[in-house]
Design an enzyme around this catalytic site. Structure first.
Site, mmCIF file in Angstrom:
data_model
loop_
_atom_site.group_PDB
_atom_site.id
_atom_site.type_symbol
_atom_site.label_atom_id
_atom_site.label_comp_id
_atom_site.label_asym_id
_atom_site.label_seq_id
_atom_site.Cartn_x
_atom_site.Cartn_y
_atom_site.Cartn_z
ATOM 1 N N ARG A 1 0.527 -4.193 -4.770
ATOM 2 C CA ARG A 1 -1.021 -4.589 -5.070
ATOM 3 C C ARG A 1 -1.604 -3.661 -6.445
ATOM 4 N NH1 ARG A 1 -6.558 -4.692 -5.062
ATOM 5 N NH2 ARG A 1 -7.411 -6.606 -4.658
ATOM 6 N N CYS A 2 -1.197 -2.435 -6.080
ATOM 7 C CA CYS A 2 -1.697 -1.498 -7.116
ATOM 8 C C CYS A 2 -1.066 -1.911 -8.551
ATOM 9 C CB CYS A 2 -1.363 0.033 -6.916
ATOM 10 S SG CYS A 2 -2.369 0.585 -5.556
#
Length: 411
Positions: A400-401
């Site tokens: 996600r980052c």
């Protein structure tokens, strides 16, 4: 999505159609042990392997039908005229904390000499070592130039850029162009500014701005989650403060992006839990990953907008029940990173076991190294797309980052 609204993100789990990444570049090779803390790293990735891992991540997304965009390409495409290109260089230099007038002049000449826009963008990301600059004649040096420093960089690199989630966040049809926690990362937001101002597709006012990089309070995209077309979640964390959230929410509500409520999560303020998405992500209509260590101290506030003012209520009771009520589902399951074993939970959270990227309901990209958490997710019926990340994870970020959705299907 229409030609007038090139951004469309109304959930964390709708089928991902378009995503922004940044392939790690030479900025990683400008990391060195003495200055890791300054640059927000704990270790130094091996660039060649990090690029292979990142390329495999991008290909895994393409294999699922996702169009992959790159930050460096969009930024280069945004320098549409010589005047805009020069303005970008000057703004970049003004934010680079350069010591010495003659040094700044030499760097400007270096950047202006780079003819290819993408090469220019990548050079600004990589930083400038003092050894790259020509020797400045003594007569041209100011006092700052004359006072030698052992620090090797004229301009710091931006090694965190492959975490594209943080400098700006897509919310509905809008974007939050963030003011970040550290000077090191705040410089990254210049690329988003030029993309959303000048890019042929994303610029020209097509994307409403709900936060501006010139604000004085901090917010980062890892703390901004879109749970549904009605509900956002934001984290009050090491990297995001409450004042920023209030500004963001007023702008979102005033611009009528469709959201009706925000859940604000307050949790431990430390690097281990730097963002909400390092401890909490949505993986299906009724399922979330969570790091068990935050559950005891977690406080949640519901925020709505009534009579041109924010109305804030602290929520009491069970988190799963609160999420279920706000998402309109019968029951929500919180899946603990590492299960019930505190050692496994700590290890796998540190290696971003909670930082998952959902690309369709129940279809989740994860690091393969988090074997205990992954087995639990699979036992809950989730389909996992496992990627290698032994080098990428050294920057303390997961799938996600490393991704910023530009378009998702509605759910």
């Amino acid at each position: 999505m229409t030609a007038q609204t090139p951004i469309h993100v109304y959930s964390e789990i709708g089928k991902l159609k378009k995503v922004l990444l940044h392939r790690p570049g030479k900025e990683i090779e400008n990391l060195m042990p003495d200055y890791l803390e300054r640059l927000l790293f704990d270790d130094i990735p091996f660039l060649e392997d990090a690029q292979k891992e990142h390329d495999a991540f991008a290909q895994a997304l393409r294999d699922e039908g996702v169009e992959v965009l790159y930050l460096e390409t969009l930024a280069a495409e945004s320098l549409v005229t010589p005047e805009i290109r020069e303005a970008f260089i000057d703004e970049y230099l003004s934010e680079a904390n350069i010591r010495g007038r003659a040094t700044k002049k030499a760097i400007r000449e270096l950047l202006m000499s780079i003819e290819d826009n993408q090469e220019l963008i990548e050079k600004t990301m990589a930083g400038v070592q003092k050894s790259e600059l020509p020797e400045i004649p003594a007569a041209e040096k100011g006092l700052t130039d004359l006072v030698e420093s052992s620090y090797p960089f004229a301009i710091d690199p931006m090694p965190n850029l492959y975490f594209t989630r943080d400098p700006f966040a897509t919310i509905g049809t809008g974007v939050s162009l963030n003011h970040m926690f550290s000077e090191t990362r705040n410089r990254e937001t210049i690329y988003g500014k030029y993309i959303f101002t000048h890019h042929p597709i994303y610029g020209g006012g097509k994307v409403p701005m709900v936060y501006d990089r010139n604000e004085t309070t901090r917010i980062e995209g890892g703390d901004e989650l879109v749970l549904s077309k009605d509900v956002l979640a934001v984290g009050i964390s090491q990297r995001t403060d409450a004042a920023s959230i209030e500004k963001l929410l007023v702008n979102i509500f005033k611009q009528n992006l469709g959201f009706k409520k925000v859940l604000a999560f307050e949790f431990a303020n430390n690097r281990k839990f730097m963002h909400l998405d390092t401890v909490f992500t949505m993986v299906d209509y009724d399922k979330f990953t969570i790091h068990p260590e935050i559950e005891g101290d977690l406080r949640v506030y519901s925020v709505t907008y009534e009579n041109e003012a924010l109305r804030i209520v602290e929520e009491k009771g069970d988190l799963a029940e609160l999420l279920a009520a706000n998402l309109g589902v019968e029951k929500v399951e919180l899946i603990r990173c590492g299960g019930d074993n505190l050692v496994a939970a700590g290890r796998e959270q540190w290696n971003d076991g909670s930082n998952t990227l959902t690309i369709a309901p129940g279809v989740v990209v994860v690091y393969n190294r988090n074997t205990i958490t992954n087995a639990i997710l699979e036992s809950k019926g989730l389909k996992l797309i496992k990627i290698h990340g032994s080098e990428l994870v050294r920057g303390r970020g997961g799938p996600r980052c490393m991704s910023m959705p530009f378009e998702r299907e509605d759910i």
